[in-house]
Design an enzyme around this catalytic site. Structure first.
Site, PDB file in Angstrom:
ATOM      1  N   ASP A 206       0.832  -1.197   0.000  1.00  0.00           N
ATOM      2  CA  ASP A 206       0.000   0.000   0.000  1.00  0.00           C
ATOM      3  C   ASP A 206       0.876   1.260   0.000  1.00  0.00           C
ATOM      4  O   ASP A 206       1.913   1.298   0.669  1.00  0.00           O
ATOM      5  CB  ASP A 206      -0.861  -0.023   1.275  1.00  0.00           C
ATOM      6  CG  ASP A 206      -1.844   1.118   1.357  1.00  0.00           C
ATOM      7  OD1 ASP A 206      -2.878   1.046   0.688  1.00  0.00           O
ATOM      8  OD2 ASP A 206      -1.564   2.103   2.095  1.00  0.00           O
ATOM      9  N   GLU A 243       1.657  -0.347  -4.904  1.00  0.00           N
ATOM     10  CA  GLU A 243       0.656   0.641  -5.285  1.00  0.00           C
ATOM     11  C   GLU A 243       1.369   1.959  -5.586  1.00  0.00           C
ATOM     12  O   GLU A 243       1.787   2.661  -4.673  1.00  0.00           O
ATOM     13  CB  GLU A 243      -0.302   0.809  -4.101  1.00  0.00           C
ATOM     14  CG  GLU A 243      -1.539   1.592  -4.383  1.00  0.00           C
ATOM     15  CD  GLU A 243      -2.596   0.759  -5.093  1.00  0.00           C
ATOM     16  OE1 GLU A 243      -2.285  -0.371  -5.513  1.00  0.00           O
ATOM     17  OE2 GLU A 243      -3.717   1.243  -5.234  1.00  0.00           O
TER      18      GLU A 243
END
Ligand code: LAG
Ligand code: CA
Length: 492
Positions: A206, A243
């Site tokens: 993330d 990401e």
């Protein structure tokens, strides 16, 4: 194999050690994101559906303890409190059992991990899903433990082209960890090692763009090899996909990360949405891939939508436009480009809406209707026939080239995958009726979009292919779907 950072930095070795191998089993090659599912439900789904249908792996929601937010929005899981494996999806025992049961049927588990930050400001003492308490406003997370020194100074990201701000200020107010500190590195590596020990195959990282690539390189290359007791070979490195949102004009670029592991290719999601919404003719998709400015195929984690951009407006498609969504997904899985991920959502009317839960705010299990679709708030795109049959198509055509591109100069397209598969798509408001080269051996094939091959019988349309590979292809305006797909594993 672990190597000292110095060795990594001093050689081209970083490339060969890069963590791009998803460790798929057999001929499988599609990941599904079971967003907000419980571990016990994922374990059941691996055994009863994902394994039998040929899915390669599951991206699971964050596994570590998060803050409890009022109304239980899905995004509370992006606010960590500790690295204890206790969330609304389940506890550590349930997590471990899920990983084992999925690996046993050849389905890999990839965990969404939050290395950039802890939770944001909270009035006073915050409580986590595992019972830990923290004082985020003071950057105090005793269950790790982290104290204020483990974080960057508080500042706001106002200029997204300022590297310092993007990487060292607080993303939407989330307390920003300093991955340059030994202690923080130690804790993050311990957390990842723990998950690997339990048998996971890799990680979705993330907010990767919000961390310096050299800090991530240190962390990735320090974690242990995959667990051989879960069927991984010796010296296997965890698959990493990061990401990084890079539209092409960013100061922090996807290229800083793609040597370390795969990177989420957001341009793919935007362009495919644009094309299938009718804002770009499908004929242009002939050059789909790197010609569109996308990363190379083995470095790109591709998706029609993800849990974030399915909630934004714009060109990105989601389950709310089912016909276009299924066409885009069929193209995604038929065209030889990228490491594919299918989204599996819960239904929502507003962005912050909680996942399906009961009166006690516990996540509820999906229920299924007669066709195997989900009925109680879960959308389960991965159980739509048109989608799971294209996962089967992608498995069947693995390692073949695209040939025989055909289009009508507008929004009707078709192509072959070697002599294994053929697909046609009609996004015009008139019929596609053509005799086309399918590249398949002569015979009768079941269209896996309008039906399935069940016990030797095709429940949908079928196509007869002659001795020269030609077949009559019809996708009419009366048809429920705008796609027809045939392959050698669904021959009558
Ligand atoms: C991600 N990728 O890099 C996740 O895919 C994305 O879902 C995460 O944002 C983000 N990075 C941080 O992990 C999500 C929601 C945000 C939410 C955030 C933290 O999209 O809306 O922020 O998780 O829970 C929420 C509020 C904000 C508020 C913040 C802190 O929406 O207004 O400032 O919480 O209280
Ligand atoms: Ca940061």
């Amino acid at each position: 194999m672990r190597l000292p950072l110095l060795v990594l930095l001093c050689s081209g070795l970083a490339l060969t050690l890069a963590q791009h191998n998803p460790h798929w089993w057999g001929n499988r090659n599609t990941i599904v994101h079971l967003f907000e599912w419980k571990w016990t439900d994922i374990a059941d789904e691996c055994e009863r559906f994902l394994g039998p249908r040929g899915y390669a792996g599951v991206q699971v929601s964050p596994a570590n303890e998060n803050i409890i937010s009022e109304g239980r929005p899905w995004w509370e899981r992006y606010q960590p409190i500790s690295y204890k494996l206790v969330t609304r999806s389940g506890n550590e025992l349930e997590f471990a059992s899920m990983v084992k049961r999925c690996n046993d049927v050849g389905v890999r588990i990839y965990v969404d991990v939050l290395l950039n930050h802890m939770s944001a400001d909270f009035d006073g003492l915050a409580t986590g899903t595992g019972g830990s308490v923290a004082e985020p406003a003071k950057k105090s997370f005793p269950s790790v433990p982290y104290t204020a020194e483990d974080f960057h100074e508080t500042c706001e990201i106002t200029d997204w082209n300022d590297r310092f701000q993007v990487q060292q200020c607080e993303l939407v107010g989330l307390k920003d960890l300093n991955q340059n500190r030994d202690w923080v590195r130690t804790k993050l590596i311990e957390f990842l090692d723990h998950l690997i020990e339990l048998g996971v195959a890799g990680f979705r990282v993330d907010a990767a763009k919000h961390m310096a690539a050299e800090d991530l390189l240190f962390i990735y290359s320090s974690v242990r090899d995959l667990n051989i007791n879960h069927g991984f070979p010796n010296n296997a490195r965890p698959f990493i996909y990061q990401e990084v949102i890079d539209h092409g004009h960013e100061t922090v670029t996807r290229e800083e990360y793609n040597e370390l592991g795969a990177v989420t290719e957001f341009r793919f999601s935007e362009e495919i949405g644009k094309a299938f919404r009718g804002n770009n003719a499908l004929k242009w998709l002939q050059s789909w891939g790197t010609d569109w400015g996308f990363l190379s195929s083995g470095q790109a984690l591709t998706f029609v939508d993800n849990h974030d951009n399915q909630r934004d407006s714009g060109d990105v498609l989601n389950y709310k436009s089912p016909k276009q969504y299924k066409m885009a997904t069929a193209f995604h899985l038929a065209y030889p480009y990228g490491i594919s991920r299918v989204m599996s959502s819960f239904g929502f009317d507003d962005r912050d809406q909680a996942p399906p839960q009961d009166a006690q705010e516990q996540l509820i299990s999906p229920e299924f209707d007669a066709d195997g679709g989900c009925s109680n708030g879960w959308i389960c795109e991965h159980r739509w026939r048109q989608i799971y049959n294209m996962v089967g198509f992608k498995n069947a055509v693995r390692d073949t080239e695209l040939t025989n591109w055909w289009d009508n100069g507008d929004n009707q397209i078709a192509f072959c995958r070697g002599s294994k598969g053929f697909i046609a798509i009609n996004n015009n408001l008139y019929n596609l009726s053509e005799t086309l080269q399918t590249c398949l051996p002569a015979g009768e094939y079941c269209d896996v979009i309008s039906g399935s091959l069940v016990d030797g019988v095709c429940t949908g349309k079928s196509v007869s292919v002659d001795g020269n590979g030609y077949g009559y292809i019809h996708i009419g305006t009366e048809d429920f779907d705008g796609v027809l797909a045939i392959h050698t594993d669904a021959k009558l």
